[in-house]
Scaffold this active site. Structure first.
Site, PDB file in Angstrom:
ATOM      1  N   GLY A  20       2.512   3.256   4.068  1.00 53.26           N
ATOM      2  CA  GLY A  20       3.610   3.471   2.710  1.00 53.26           C
ATOM      3  C   GLY A  20       4.855   2.941   3.436  1.00 53.26           C
ATOM      4  NE  ARG A  24       4.442   5.577  11.012  1.00 54.85           N
ATOM      5  CZ  ARG A  24       4.108   6.779  10.751  1.00 54.85           C
ATOM      6  NH1 ARG A  24       3.587   7.373   9.588  1.00 54.85           N
ATOM      7  NH2 ARG A  24       4.336   7.852  11.702  1.00 54.85           N
ATOM      8  NE  ARG A  43      11.866  -4.153  -6.703  1.00 55.88           N
ATOM      9  CZ  ARG A  43      12.917  -3.562  -7.567  1.00 55.88           C
ATOM     10  NH1 ARG A  43      13.063  -2.137  -7.312  1.00 55.88           N
ATOM     11  NH2 ARG A  43      12.961  -3.841  -8.753  1.00 55.88           N
ATOM     12  NE  ARG A  87      -2.320   6.800   1.457  1.00 55.30           N
ATOM     13  CZ  ARG A  87      -1.441   7.123   2.201  1.00 55.30           C
ATOM     14  NH1 ARG A  87      -0.576   6.232   2.467  1.00 55.30           N
ATOM     15  NH2 ARG A  87      -1.007   8.593   2.448  1.00 55.30           N
ATOM     16  N   GLY A  89      -2.062   6.214   6.173  1.00 58.13           N
ATOM     17  CA  GLY A  89      -0.934   7.184   6.013  1.00 58.13           C
ATOM     18  C   GLY A  89      -0.954   8.476   6.707  1.00 58.13           C
ATOM     19  CB  SER A  90       1.275  11.039   7.140  1.00 52.99           C
ATOM     20  OG  SER A  90       2.322  10.796   6.132  1.00 52.99           O
ATOM     21  CG  ASP A 204       3.009  18.727   7.274  1.00 51.98           C
ATOM     22  OD1 ASP A 204       2.210  17.794   6.627  1.00 51.98           O
ATOM     23  OD2 ASP A 204       4.166  19.063   6.633  1.00 51.98           O
ATOM     24  NE  ARG A 217       6.254  12.767  11.594  1.00 51.56           N
ATOM     25  CZ  ARG A 217       6.730  14.029  11.674  1.00 51.56           C
ATOM     26  NH1 ARG A 217       6.301  14.972  11.708  1.00 51.56           N
ATOM     27  NH2 ARG A 217       8.011  13.747  11.842  1.00 51.56           N
TER      28      ARG A 217
HETATM   29  N1  LIG Z   1       2.832  15.534  -1.282  1.00 54.56           N
HETATM   30  C1  LIG Z   1       2.611  15.338   0.407  1.00 54.56           C
HETATM   31  N2  LIG Z   1       2.644  16.558   0.922  1.00 54.56           N
HETATM   32  C2  LIG Z   1       2.230  16.449   2.329  1.00 54.56           C
HETATM   33 CL1  LIG Z   1       2.434  17.907   2.960  1.00 54.56          CL
HETATM   34  C3  LIG Z   1       2.251  14.988   2.897  1.00 54.56           C
HETATM   35  N3  LIG Z   1       2.177  14.704   4.318  1.00 54.56           N
HETATM   36  C4  LIG Z   1       2.171  13.396   3.964  1.00 54.56           C
HETATM   37  N4  LIG Z   1       2.407  13.007   2.830  1.00 54.56           N
HETATM   38  C5  LIG Z   1       2.350  11.460   2.480  1.00 54.56           C
HETATM   39  O1  LIG Z   1       3.728  11.023   3.056  1.00 54.56           O
HETATM   40  C6  LIG Z   1       4.485  10.799   1.997  1.00 54.56           C
HETATM   41  C7  LIG Z   1       5.384  12.229   1.793  1.00 54.56           C
HETATM   42  O2  LIG Z   1       6.301  12.295   2.958  1.00 54.56           O
HETATM   43  C8  LIG Z   1       3.787  10.257   0.939  1.00 54.56           C
HETATM   44  O3  LIG Z   1       3.597   8.876   1.111  1.00 54.56           O
HETATM   45  C9  LIG Z   1       2.293  10.911   1.127  1.00 54.56           C
HETATM   46  O4  LIG Z   1       1.349  10.189   0.979  1.00 54.56           O
HETATM   47  C10 LIG Z   1       2.540  13.860   2.090  1.00 54.56           C
HETATM   48  N5  LIG Z   1       2.545  14.121   0.471  1.00 54.56           N
END
Ligand SMILES: Nc1nc(Cl)c2ncn([C@@H]3O[C@H](CO)[C@@H](O)[C@H]3O)c2n1
Length: 234
Positions: A20, A24, A43, A87, A89-90, A204, A217
């Protein structure tokens, strides 16, 4: 060049990792790839192409949320011929045993977004990951002894929910984690007959309240990316 990606035709590899955060994307490219070029700074949503063990790989930032990732994924698929999208991500863990620093592979992605409700008016489409990518990733995670989970995730449009009962319902039905992009990625990959998978590190846990530190992280993000690179270049 497409509307949001300033790459010339052929500058983007068929396999693209999708973090995202564009910074990164830069970190992944500069840490793991050789012969790196930056093909887009439109952008500041950076995109890079390089080689991993001799194979061309691109890394493209997507931003947060389904509208944003949809723009980049649509252009990668429709205008640049991308075939494999992963993808990285987190996410937030929704079950107590989906612990911080674990990896979550989303086989499917439920969502509260109106995008698919409008697209599939009248029925509920099930955005689903590509099995060959899931299998390849799980094989690498097993071999590495990584802690991982494979199951349904939830792509929300609302980071600051004012409906805590929704989260409880997701937990009740075994949804592993919440993030904000996978459902759109899977839907567009299906539309363009491409392969896609989302893997996330648990930043988290929304049940236990545990949170990772910034350097935790970074470490688990690195492990997730290394496994993804090995899985797509296997
Ligand atoms: N709703 C939401 N909630 C939690 Cl607890 C998240 N932890 C990581 N993300 C990701 O990280 C970004 C939001 O901080 C978003 O790109 C989402 O995909 C989360 N998005």
């Amino acid at each position: 060049m497409s509307t949001h990606i300033a790459a010339a035709s052929g500058e983007i590899a068929e396999t693209v990792l999708l973090p995202g955060d564009p910074l990164r994307a830069e970190w992944i490219a500069k840490t793991y790839l050789d012969d790196v070029t930056c093909y887009s700074q439109v952008r500041n949503m950076l995109g890079f192409t390089g080689t991993y063990r001799g194979e061309r790989i691109s890394v493209q930032g997507t931003g947060m949320g389904q509208p944003s990732i949809s723009i980049y994924v649509h252009e990668l698929l429709a205008e640049y011929g991308a075939k494999t999208l992963v993808r990285v991500g987190s996410c937030g863990g929704l079950l107590a045993d989906v612990a911080i620093r674990d990896l979550v592979v989303g086989i499917s992605a439920a969502t509260d977004s109106s995008m698919n409700a409008l697209r599939f008016e009248g029925f509920h489409y099930a955005p689903t990951a590509d099995f060959s990518l899931v299998r390849a990733y799980v094989e690498k995670a097993e071999a590495a002894g990584a802690r991982y989970h494979v199951g349904q995730i939830f792509s929300t449009d609302v980071f600051y929910h004012d409906r805590p009962e929704l989260r409880d319902r997701l937990t009740q039905y075994g949804v592993l984690a919440v993030e904000m992009e996978a459902a759109a990625l899977y839907t567009l990959a299906a539309k363009f007959d491409a392969r896609a998978m989302a893997v996330c590190t648990v930043s988290d846990n929304l049940v236990t309240g545990e949170e990772t530190s910034a350097d935790e992280r970074e470490r688990t993000f690195a492990e997730m990316v290394e496994l993804a690179l090995d899985a797509v270049s296997a």
